[in-house]
Design a protein around this motif. Structure first.
Motif, PDB file in Angstrom:
ATOM      1  N   ILE A   2       0.850  -1.196   0.000  1.00 43.14           N
ATOM      2  CA  ILE A   2       0.000   0.000   0.000  1.00 43.14           C
ATOM      3  C   ILE A   2       0.881   1.241   0.000  1.00 43.14           C
ATOM      4  N   CYS A  43      -6.627  -2.250   4.186  1.00 44.30           N
ATOM      5  CA  CYS A  43      -6.886  -1.183   3.221  1.00 44.30           C
ATOM      6  C   CYS A  43      -6.195   0.123   3.595  1.00 44.30           C
ATOM      7  N   SER A  55      -5.240   2.699   0.630  1.00 37.65           N
ATOM      8  CA  SER A  55      -5.287   2.216  -0.752  1.00 37.65           C
ATOM      9  C   SER A  55      -5.962   3.249  -1.637  1.00 37.65           C
TER      10      SER A  55
END
Length: 169
Positions: A27, A70, A96
């Motif tokens: 990420i 995420c 993300s």
């Protein structure tokens, strides 16, 4: 009435663990590219995660939806000699790209702020590029103010210095 789908799973903020390193690293690679910080004094690499995790693991967080990470936040605290204040430094906050407009960054920041307050931090600091308007707006929305501009200079030591014409060495 709107239906809730399986894709709308709850967001969970939790402590980062060693097994999260690869996903957090990827990420970070996606978000903190060379274009993001061409001459920033710190750059995204695997040592950013390991160094902060080894020194301040309680300030290394991940955001999960289902079983997928995420976003993440990496922070540290600083106690200056001869100062009664303890400072918090949010070093990295990455989400993300496909979900950056959601609640992930806000949730990570809220948990980081809570943890730093619990540790006695009196002032929380961040830094970002002066032209990173989305980041500046995000942090202003969360109460940051007193934007201070700093001059940041670099010297490429791999280039030979140009000699002035007419001078012999």
């Amino acid at each position: 009435m709107a239906e809730t789908s399986a894709a709308e799973e709850p967001l969970r903020i939790r402590d980062m663990n060693i097994d999260d390193f690869p996903e957090v690293f990827h990420i970070g690679e996606e978000v903190f590219t060379a274009e993001y910080s061409q001459s920033l004094y710190r750059t995204w690499d695997e040592y950013e995660i390991t160094t902060l995790f080894n020194s301040d693991s309680e300030l290394c967080l991940v955001a999960e939806v289902g079983d997928r990470i995420c976003g993440f936040a990496l922070g540290t605290t600083v106690k200056k000699h001869h100062s009664p204040w303890k400072y918090g430094y949010l070093v990295w906050l990455g989400v993300s790209r496909n979900i950056q407009k959601g609640r992930v960054g806000t949730s990570l920041f809220a948990e980081m702020k809570r943890r730093m307050k619990d540790q006695g931090v009196r002032m929380l600091l961040i830094d970002t590029s002066a032209d990173n308007l989305p980041a500046i707006r995000f942090f202003e929305k969360h109460g940051f103010s007193d934007i201070q501009e700093h001059v940041y200079m670099s010297l490429n030591l791999t280039r030979k210095a140009k000699r002035k014409p007419g001078k012999k060495t």
